[in-house]
Write an enzyme that holds these catalytic residues in place. Structure first.
Site, PDB file in Angstrom:
ATOM      1  N   GLU A  45     -48.943  34.263  69.892  1.00  0.00           N
ATOM      2  CA  GLU A  45     -47.755  35.070  69.636  1.00  0.00           C
ATOM      3  C   GLU A  45     -47.205  34.696  68.265  1.00  0.00           C
ATOM      4  OE1 GLU A  45     -43.242  35.805  71.379  1.00  0.00           O
ATOM      5  OE2 GLU A  45     -44.150  33.821  71.320  1.00  0.00           O
TER       6      GLU A  45
ATOM      7  N   ASP B 293     -47.757  30.974  73.414  1.00  0.00           N
ATOM      8  CA  ASP B 293     -46.368  31.275  73.074  1.00  0.00           C
ATOM      9  C   ASP B 293     -45.973  30.611  71.758  1.00  0.00           C
ATOM     10  OD1 ASP B 293     -43.724  32.352  73.988  1.00  0.00           O
ATOM     11  OD2 ASP B 293     -43.183  30.233  73.928  1.00  0.00           O
TER      12      ASP B 293
END
Length: 818
Positions: free
Chosen positions: A332, A298
């Site tokens: 990401e 993330d």
């Protein structure tokens, strides 16, 4: 390149003294197969565990005391826990197998702060304990059982992780949140000396000692932690407030993108060696002790480069030690501008294995949902070479067309096509997913899309419905596409048209290697509505042709270029309409086939035979130029600084489109040390080169490009006397050294033949042996033991790799007879 005479003489003498004069070094063109990550070719299913299946109701509140605002469970509100858990996930694995996916990606499973800022941590991104499964989802033993159950069914498990931040525990005086930058509020050590965060950054090499910091005086804000939460984080070092940036909320630009709190979440001081080492230790344990196969990372773009330069290689090493050489990490890097140069930096400069392909996400919406031109869509794929380097390329990138943050693809279709009929929306869903499954990369199917989920209101929590019967009014009353069911119903219907259609696409990928990991050759036409490409597996040599029509109203007939000879046929393999398979095609004298597609349909054909021999094409290395000089500038994006790259490009005249170009480099100061830069498998043949961190200014370079038709014809071109002037920003991992081969492959004989190579450089070093230009499966040690000839006769070469680069050994010929 020719092997230096001194090395040749030494090895020749060795072979004579060992009685193996039949074995020898070979000089000639160097070809290396295009890199394919051991885990490439997966089809991922991305799921929010809390919203999938509720296997146990006794953990719905996570055994936290109190009411909803304490434990976070309220299935009537979309921002709270709904009850899904790993026990429930285990009951639905056969449903996923039937869908044809090969890997399950779960949102972060770690214990979260149950409630903050008016909603709950059901999504997993507000972690307090990185070593414990959130009790709403089950126990550590439940997760371990889930991983085992997946593996028993041939499914890989991808764990979503976060290193950028923790839950919101720290606050600042007067609860202020505005960002304070480093110019006005510089970091200071405990003695008051001004420091720079970047100057403290640890990349996994060198000294880990850093000046002491003071919670009271070092930071832009004095960090404050409520008494009840002073030890809430685990591992315990995360409770040290001096290991956070403490600058206030990010504005998601400039330095705040790296050092600011993500909407109040405590931003970790990822430059600090204690943080780097701690994160490596804790996440290695999930690989080692639980057997996960991948990390989705993330907010990767909000973490400094040096952290990834330490973390990525260390996790790969831990995975190899745990017997998981196919472990993959994808970051990401949220970006809706299709900034491919930026996206590709995270797998080349950082280096993670790959990233989520936000470029594909935006471009596919533009082509399918907004009816954009094929030329504009093609532009994205023309830039795929930015991802190519010595140990990665575009083929392992994870592609998607909707997710839990941006929203569902069906929602975009409804927004972009107001008034469209259900039938048209259904065709658009199929068209988008056809591109997702058949283009290069690893497709990610967002959970529930196979059941016609649309979402309510668009992005974030509105796109996170429950697969089980929903009690939240927004979700309960939501209609679904292509079914009479609604959100109030169970949504595990294997007869749903989308489920069956996606399962067909997955079966097609699973059956044909070319559609999983093969080269993607773009096919241009004069029709704006038609996007097309061919795919080739490098060993099969069979052409697969995929053609897509995004016109809402027009059937299109087009003369489609292929690699086929006149009279060759391609059989229909797949069609998106009810026919299921298109009629066969026959190539004309120019190798073109006549393709007709109705509106919003696509089809796939497979050639009846492999491509035959072809005359060796001519090759020219057109950039850089011999005698030229290379000086690389820099680019800064939201607090991250990247050295610019140089296009190294070869032009091919002739051939049929199937082939690979290997790019190598040799330094004048290291004769005979051939550095591998990457292999491109489709035109335009190029890489975007960044100098190795140990390349000194003033070095003279020789670049070589070698084209391989994959059918026996090899041609090379070389550019020499290129001067490297330097870079404005550090390139790669500062302090790392490219492998240097100190002893070229030598062989010892007897009942078996043993080839060995010795090298030095920044460790750990990785090895891969090639035989006749093809990777030898499992040959990943410095020594290769071969069974008796003639079964193993051939030309052998070792690749010696580390994060700084890859060096190629000389080639050894093992004859058919001793």
């Amino acid at each position: 390149m020719h092997t230096p005479p001194k090395i040749s003489r030494l090895v020749f003498l060795f072979l004579l003294t060992t009685g193996l004069s039949g074995l020898g070094l070979s000089a000639g063109p160097i070809t290396v197969p295009r890199f394919t990550h051991p885990s490439a070719g997966q089809t991922y299913y991305f799921v929010l565990t809390d919203r999938f299946a509720n296997g146990r109701t006794d953990n719905d509140t996570g055994v936290f005391p109190g009411g909803t605002e304490e434990h976070g469970f309220d299935p009537t509100r979309i921002g709270y826990f709904h009850g899904g858990d790993f026990a429930g996930m285990m009951t639905k694995l056969d449903y996923l197998k039937g869908l044809g996916v090969t890997a399950v990606w779960v949102t972060p499973p770690f214990q979260n702060k149950p409630v903050q800022a008016g909603s709950a941590g059901y999504h997993g991104y507000w972690v307090t304990d990185f070593l414990k499964i959130d009790p709403h989802l089950g126990t550590n033993e439940d997760f371990q059982a889930f991983v085992r159950a997946c593996h028993d069914r041939g499914l890989k498990v991808c764990m979503d992780i976060i290193v950028n931040h923790t839950a919101d525990v720290i606050h600042f005086p007067d609860y202020r949140v505005e960002y304070r930058d480093s110019k006005a509020y510089p970091l200071r050590d405990a003695a008051g000396v001004v420091l720079k965060e970047r100057g403290l950054a640890y990349n996994g090499l060198g000294d880990t000692a850093r000046p002491a910091l003071s919670a009271d005086t070092s930071f832009a804000y004095q960090p404050i932690v409520p008494e009840a939460e002073k030890t809430v984080k685990n591992p315990a070092w995360l409770n040290d407030v001096t290991l956070y940036h403490n600058r206030g909320n990010s504005a998601f630009r400039d330095e705040s993108s790296i050092h600011g709190d993500f909407s109040g979440l405590d931003d970790i001081f990822t430059e600090h060696p204690r943080v780097v080492q701690g994160m490596i230790e804790l996440f290695s344990s999930w690989v080692r002790d639980y057997g996960v196969d991948a990390f989705r990372i993330d907010t990767a773009r909000h973490v400094n480069a040096e952290f990834w330069q330490a973390f990525g290689p260390a996790i790969r090493a831990a995975a190899r030690e745990a017997g998981r050489p196919g472990f993959i990490q994808f970051g990401e890097v949220a970006n809706d501008l299709m900034d491919v140069p930026l996206l590709s930096e995270f797998s080349t400069h950082m280096p993670l294995d790959t990233t989520l392909d936000f470029g594909f996400f935006v471009a596919t919406r533009n082509f399918v949902s907004r009816g954009g031109t094929a030329a504009a869509y093609t532009d994205l794929f023309q830039r795929d070479d930015l991802y190519t380097d010595h140990d990665s390329n575009i083929h392992s990138t994870t592609t998607f067309i909707g997710n839990h943050d941006a929203g569902r693809f069906a929602y975009f279709l409804q927004q972009d096509n107001p008034g469209a009929t259900p039938a048209r929306i259904t065709d658009l869903v199929k068209l988008g997913h056809g591109l997702l499954y058949l283009a290069r990369g690893q497709p990610v199917l967002y959970y529930g899309d196979e059941q016609g989920m649309v979402g309510r209101g668009g992005w974030d929590m509105q796109a996170r419905e429950s697969m089980f019967a929903s009690r939240a009014p927004d979700f309960r009353d939501a209609p679904l596409l292509a079914t009479a069911r609604t959100g109030a119903d169970d949504k595990f219907d294997p007869t749903h048209p989308f489920y069956r259609f996606f399962a067909r696409l997955a079966a097609l990928r699973n059956e044909h290697a070319a559609l999983r990991t093969g080269a993607m050759v773009l096919r241009a036409t004069d029709q704006d509505e038609i996007f097309a490409f061919s795919r080739f597996d490098r060993t099969e040599h069979v052409e697969y042709l995929a053609v897509f029509n995004n016109s809402r109203t027009k059937s299109v007939t087009v003369a489609m270029p292929t690699s086929q000879a006149a009279g060759a046929t391609l059989a229909g393999l797949f069609a998106s309409d009810d026919a299921g398979r298109s009629a066969a095609l026959t190539a004309d004298a120019a190798g073109r086939v006549r393709v007709s597609l109705p509106p919003l349909q696509f089809a796939v054909w497979r050639a009846a035979a492999p491509l035959g021999p072809v005359a060796a094409p001519a090759i020219a290395l057109v950039n850089p130029t011999g005698g030229g000089a290379l000086k690389l500038g820099q680019r800064e994006v939201d607090g991250l600084v990247f050295p610019l790259r140089v296009e190294v490009r070869a032009e091919i005249a002739g051939g049929d489109g199937l082939g690979e170009v290997t790019f190598t480099l040799e330094r004048a100061s290291r004769p005979g040390q051939i550095e591998y830069l990457g292999t491109d498998d489709a035109a335009p043949y190029r890489i975007f080169w960044r100098p190795a961190p140990d390349l000194a200014p003033g070095e003279k370079l020789t670049f070589t490009a070698t084209h391989d038709t994959l059918r026996g014809q090899v041609t090379s071109a070389t550019v020499a006397d290129v001067s490297f002037v330097g870079t404005e920003a550090p390139s790669g991992i500062t302090g790392a050294k490219v492998p240097f081969i100190t002893r070229q492959p030598v062989a010892s004989g007897g009942v078996t033949t043993m080839l060995s190579v010795t090298a030095e450089g920044t460790g750990p070093l990785e090895y891969q042996w090639l035989r006749d230009g093809v990777e030898v499966a499992g040959a990943t040690a410095a020594t290769l033991t071969l069974a008796p000839a003639p079964a193993t006769a051939g030309r052998y070469r070792a690749l010696v790799r580390n994060p700084a680069g890859t060096t190629l050994s000389a080639e050894v010929v093992v004859p058919a007879t001793p």
